[in-house]
Structures are given as structure tokens and as C-alpha cells.
Design a protein around this motif. Structure first.
Motif, PDB file in Angstrom:
ATOM      1  N   ILE A   1       1.116  -1.215  -0.395  1.00  0.00           N
ATOM      2  CA  ILE A   1      -0.179  -0.196   0.233  1.00  0.00           C
ATOM      3  C   ILE A   1       0.445   1.830   0.165  1.00  0.00           C
ATOM      4  O   ILE A   1       1.934   1.577   1.294  1.00  0.00           O
ATOM      5  N   LEU A   2       0.285   2.237  -0.848  1.00  0.00           N
ATOM      6  CA  LEU A   2       0.991   3.721  -1.044  1.00  0.00           C
ATOM      7  C   LEU A   2       0.313   4.185  -0.451  1.00  0.00           C
ATOM      8  O   LEU A   2      -0.297   5.554  -1.072  1.00  0.00           O
ATOM      9  N   TYR A   3       0.465   4.362   1.145  1.00  0.00           N
ATOM     10  CA  TYR A   3      -0.440   6.307   1.445  1.00  0.00           C
ATOM     11  C   TYR A   3      -0.389   7.026   1.030  1.00  0.00           C
ATOM     12  O   TYR A   3       0.556   7.723   0.605  1.00  0.00           O
ATOM     13  N   LYS A   4      -1.160   7.774   0.595  1.00  0.00           N
ATOM     14  CA  LYS A   4      -1.402   8.833  -0.075  1.00  0.00           C
ATOM     15  C   LYS A   4      -0.512   9.976   0.843  1.00  0.00           C
ATOM     16  O   LYS A   4       0.162  10.726   0.471  1.00  0.00           O
ATOM     17  N   ASP A   5      -1.277  10.178   2.150  1.00  0.00           N
ATOM     18  CA  ASP A   5      -0.536  10.761   3.484  1.00  0.00           C
ATOM     19  C   ASP A   5       0.831  10.381   4.087  1.00  0.00           C
ATOM     20  O   ASP A   5       1.370  10.883   4.835  1.00  0.00           O
ATOM     21  N   ARG A   6       1.398   9.853   3.140  1.00  0.00           N
ATOM     22  CA  ARG A   6       2.678   9.188   3.795  1.00  0.00           C
ATOM     23  C   ARG A   6       3.764  10.567   3.858  1.00  0.00           C
ATOM     24  O   ARG A   6       3.831  10.728   2.865  1.00  0.00           O
ATOM     25  N   THR A   7       4.243  10.902   5.089  1.00  0.00           N
ATOM     26  CA  THR A   7       5.250  11.177   4.702  1.00  0.00           C
ATOM     27  C   THR A   7       6.859  10.877   4.591  1.00  0.00           C
ATOM     28  O   THR A   7       7.202   9.942   4.705  1.00  0.00           O
ATOM     29  N   GLY A   8       7.285  11.394   3.267  1.00  0.00           N
ATOM     30  CA  GLY A   8       8.212  10.996   2.505  1.00  0.00           C
ATOM     31  C   GLY A   8       7.602  10.632   1.543  1.00  0.00           C
ATOM     32  O   GLY A   8       6.953   9.572   0.872  1.00  0.00           O
ATOM     33  N   SER A   9       8.346  11.316   0.304  1.00  0.00           N
ATOM     34  CA  SER A   9       8.074  11.070  -0.935  1.00  0.00           C
ATOM     35  C   SER A   9       9.247  10.073  -1.965  1.00  0.00           C
ATOM     36  O   SER A   9       9.072   9.577  -2.694  1.00  0.00           O
ATOM     37  N   ILE A  10      10.646   9.568  -1.162  1.00  0.00           N
ATOM     38  CA  ILE A  10      11.356   8.855  -1.620  1.00  0.00           C
ATOM     39  C   ILE A  10      11.268   7.203  -0.996  1.00  0.00           C
ATOM     40  O   ILE A  10      10.878   7.049   0.030  1.00  0.00           O
ATOM     41  N   THR A  11      11.433   6.740  -2.456  1.00  0.00           N
ATOM     42  CA  THR A  11      11.097   4.864  -1.670  1.00  0.00           C
ATOM     43  C   THR A  11      12.131   4.056  -1.204  1.00  0.00           C
ATOM     44  O   THR A  11      12.927   4.485  -2.583  1.00  0.00           O
ATOM     45  N   HIS A  12      12.403   3.855  -0.517  1.00  0.00           N
ATOM     46  CA  HIS A  12      13.470   2.782  -0.128  1.00  0.00           C
ATOM     47  C   HIS A  12      13.745   1.476  -0.270  1.00  0.00           C
ATOM     48  O   HIS A  12      12.548   0.804   0.286  1.00  0.00           O
ATOM     49  N   TYR A  13      13.939   0.964  -1.430  1.00  0.00           N
ATOM     50  CA  TYR A  13      13.385  -0.457  -1.840  1.00  0.00           C
ATOM     51  C   TYR A  13      14.632  -1.510  -1.014  1.00  0.00           C
ATOM     52  O   TYR A  13      15.517  -1.455  -1.614  1.00  0.00           O
ATOM     53  N   GLN A  14      13.967  -2.284  -0.835  1.00  0.00           N
ATOM     54  CA  GLN A  14      14.606  -3.335   0.557  1.00  0.00           C
ATOM     55  C   GLN A  14      15.147  -4.609   0.182  1.00  0.00           C
ATOM     56  O   GLN A  14      15.201  -5.749   0.227  1.00  0.00           O
ATOM     57  N   ASN A  15      13.048  -5.390  -0.549  1.00  0.00           N
ATOM     58  CA  ASN A  15      12.930  -6.551  -0.963  1.00  0.00           C
ATOM     59  C   ASN A  15      11.967  -6.600  -1.762  1.00  0.00           C
ATOM     60  O   ASN A  15      11.605  -7.751  -2.930  1.00  0.00           O
ATOM     61  N   GLY A  16      12.088  -5.546  -3.143  1.00  0.00           N
ATOM     62  CA  GLY A  16      11.601  -5.475  -4.432  1.00  0.00           C
ATOM     63  C   GLY A  16      12.481  -4.677  -5.579  1.00  0.00           C
ATOM     64  O   GLY A  16      13.429  -3.867  -4.413  1.00  0.00           O
ATOM     65  N   PHE A  17      11.574  -4.193  -6.217  1.00  0.00           N
ATOM     66  CA  PHE A  17      12.904  -3.453  -7.274  1.00  0.00           C
ATOM     67  C   PHE A  17      11.032  -2.104  -7.883  1.00  0.00           C
ATOM     68  O   PHE A  17      10.050  -2.597  -8.045  1.00  0.00           O
ATOM     69  N   PRO A  18      11.510  -1.178  -8.194  1.00  0.00           N
ATOM     70  CA  PRO A  18      10.466   0.337  -8.580  1.00  0.00           C
ATOM     71  C   PRO A  18       9.967   0.159  -9.894  1.00  0.00           C
ATOM     72  O   PRO A  18      10.914  -0.828 -10.772  1.00  0.00           O
ATOM     73  N   GLU A  19       9.053   0.147 -10.313  1.00  0.00           N
ATOM     74  CA  GLU A  19       8.725   0.490 -11.928  1.00  0.00           C
ATOM     75  C   GLU A  19       9.928   1.180 -12.211  1.00  0.00           C
ATOM     76  O   GLU A  19      10.689   1.814 -11.502  1.00  0.00           O
ATOM     77  N   LYS A  20      10.438   1.007 -13.538  1.00  0.00           N
ATOM     78  CA  LYS A  20      11.022   1.448 -14.274  1.00  0.00           C
ATOM     79  C   LYS A  20      10.751   3.434 -13.696  1.00  0.00           C
ATOM     80  O   LYS A  20      11.515   3.875 -13.785  1.00  0.00           O
ATOM     81  N   ASP A  21       9.555   3.486 -14.950  1.00  0.00           N
ATOM     82  CA  ASP A  21       9.645   5.337 -14.257  1.00  0.00           C
ATOM     83  C   ASP A  21       9.554   5.912 -12.699  1.00  0.00           C
ATOM     84  O   ASP A  21       9.614   7.107 -12.978  1.00  0.00           O
ATOM     85  N   LYS A  22       9.889   4.677 -11.978  1.00  0.00           N
ATOM     86  CA  LYS A  22      10.290   5.284 -10.258  1.00  0.00           C
ATOM     87  C   LYS A  22      11.242   4.686 -10.164  1.00  0.00           C
ATOM     88  O   LYS A  22      12.053   5.685  -8.470  1.00  0.00           O
ATOM     89  N   ALA A  23      12.569   4.429 -10.833  1.00  0.00           N
ATOM     90  CA  ALA A  23      13.401   4.229  -9.954  1.00  0.00           C
ATOM     91  C   ALA A  23      14.756   5.275  -9.853  1.00  0.00           C
ATOM     92  O   ALA A  23      15.017   5.471  -9.000  1.00  0.00           O
ATOM     93  N   SER A  24      14.349   6.571 -10.475  1.00  0.00           N
ATOM     94  CA  SER A  24      15.526   7.076 -10.485  1.00  0.00           C
ATOM     95  C   SER A  24      14.538   8.323  -9.295  1.00  0.00           C
ATOM     96  O   SER A  24      16.038   8.808  -9.438  1.00  0.00           O
ATOM     97  N   SER A  25      13.826   7.902  -8.720  1.00  0.00           N
ATOM     98  CA  SER A  25      13.582   8.770  -7.624  1.00  0.00           C
ATOM     99  C   SER A  25      13.166   8.071  -6.443  1.00  0.00           C
ATOM    100  O   SER A  25      12.695   7.836  -5.317  1.00  0.00           O
TER     101      SER A  25
END
Length: 243
Positions: free
Chosen positions: A147-171
Motif C-alpha cells: 500500500i502506498l498511502y497518499k498521506d505518507r511523510t516521505g516522497s522517496i521510497t527505499h526498496y529493500q525487498n523488491g524493485f520499483p517500476e522503471k519510471d520510478k527508479a530514478s526517484s
């Protein structure tokens, strides 16, 4: 004393990392999986939940306490003084695993953390935006509840168990499959080198090299220096750059 670093030792570590092309990012777990706050008096009062070992990772902070946010502000202001990184890691955002704790606690409602995340974000912008750009430079772990909560504090995601979609990898930051302190996963510095090269191929914002240890002696016993060197070499051997 043997399980913690003095501020002078921490500053030495920050400077040493910087001299080798690496950056130390402070992490403060807020609201969720807040084990380090257990004896602070700031956690939600749910003893039955805490005593259940299977649910112990759901230790939650009670951000509705009048003294919590000032304590957090003082902590972040100190970090901003001693750490040179523009980034701040605020830990996890798995709210469902804390739900039983919230239900057990008096005077808290199940939607407690949806409200508290927004309260946290607003407070941090007022108290600490001059130290950390809360909208741009705050990091949270990838949510294992999917779940990606809209009210989450923090716009950058740190992936430690999977990988981001290609368009989100650069952030995003990546550390998937990378462990510097678990020999069963990364037996040699060569293993670390190969893993980092794979992570770099995703062209992320950055590579995280987690050092999950509370014993200073482990930094030597586990050859952390060699493993960090392998990280730096793997990154420098590519055309990987970020700002």
C-alpha cells in the motif's frame, strides 16, 4: 557503551565515509516498527500486543502525545547539525500490523495513524524544513503491505525487498538483496560487488548499503570496511551518478 556510538565517533564515521565517496543517512523510525523508542515512554500502550512475539514488530509510537513531536524535533535538529546528508530516513509505514495495538490502546481509533501521518508531516515542515526538505528529501521503506498511502511523510521510497517500476527508479533508493552484516546472504566482498552492480543497472537515485549492527566490534569482525569498499568500487565502475 559497547553497543552504541558517541557523537564524536559518529562524526568520525560520517567524515570517513565522505572521504571514500559515501554518504551516511540518519534513520529515525517514526510511528511504525519503532522498537528503539520502546523505553522512551512514547509508544502506544498495548501490552498484550507487545507480549505477542509474532506481532512485536508492530510496536507503534503515540504521536498524539503532547511531548512526542517536540522530542522528535529536538532529535532531528541534532541530526541536522551532525550529519551532512540532505536526506532523512523515517523508517517504515506498515500501518495494518500496528492496528491490533491501536485497537487495544485506550482513546485511540483505528484510523489513528492516517491522521498522525498528516500531523507529523505538517509539524516537520514547520520545525525542520530548514534542515531537511520534507517534501523532497525524506525516505521511507517500501511498504510490505503493498500500500502506498497518499498521506505518507516521505516522497522517496527505499526498496529493500523488491524493485520499483522503471519510471520510478530514478526517484528511489535500492538495497534489495544487499546486506553488509549477514554473511549468509553476502559471504564475500565479491558478492557485495556483484549485487551492487545489479542494483546500479536500475539507475536509481542512490544505492543504500545497510549496516544492521548494534555492536561496534562487528564493524571489524564482519569486515565491514572491505564490504563498503566493494560497494564504492561497484558504483564507481559504472556510469552511475546522482545529484
Amino acid at each position: 557503551p559497547q553497543s552504541s556510538f558517541s557523537m564524536n565517533e559518529t562524526i568520525d564515521l560520517i567524515n570517513y565515509a565522505a572521504s571514500h565517496g559515501m554518504e551516511v543517512i540518519p534513520e529515525v523510525s517514526v510511528l511504525h516498527r519503532a522498537d528503539a523508542w520502546y523505553n522512551s515512554g512514547q509508544v502506544v500502550s498495548c501490552p498484550l500486543h507487545h507480549c505477542n512475539s509474532e506481532k512485536s514488530k508492530g510496536i507503534a509510537l503515540d504521536a498524539s502525545r503532547s511531548d512526542f513531536l517536540p522530542v522528535l524535533a529536538n532529535t532531528l535538529q541534532r541530526l541536522g547539525t551532525d550529519f551532512t546528508s540532505k536526506y532523512l530516513h523515517l523508517g517504515y509505514d506498515e500501518r495494518r500490523e500496528s492496528l491490533e495495538c491501536v485497537k487495544e490502546a485506550p482513546n485511540l481509533e483505528p484510523f489513528h495513524y492516517n491522521f498522525q501521518e498528516q500531523r507529523l508531516s505538517n509539524f516537520l515542515k514547520k520545525c525542520c524544513n530548514h534542515i531537511y526538505d520534507i517534501d523532497k528529501n525524506v525516505i521511507r521503506y517500501d511498504n510490505q503491505e503493498q500500500i502506498l498511502y497518499k498521506d505518507r511523510t516521505g516522497s522517496i521510497t527505499h526498496y529493500q525487498n523488491g524493485f520499483p517500476e522503471k519510471d520510478k527508479a530514478s526517484s528511489s533508493f535500492l538495497s534489495t538483496g544487499l546486506s553488509l552484516t549477514d554473511p549468509s546472504q553476502m559471504k564475500t566482498a565479491w558478492d557485495v560487488y556483484q549485487r551492487v552492480q545489479k542494483l546500479v543497472s536500475y539507475h536509481p537515485l542512490g544505492i543504500m548499503a545497510p549496516v544492521m549492527t548494534i555492536q561496534k566490534s562487528d564493524l571489524h569482525n564482519l569486515n565491514i570496511g572491505q564490504r563498503l569498499l566493494a560497494v564504492a568500487m561497484a558504483v564507481s565502475s559504472t556510469n552511475f551518478h546522482n545529484d
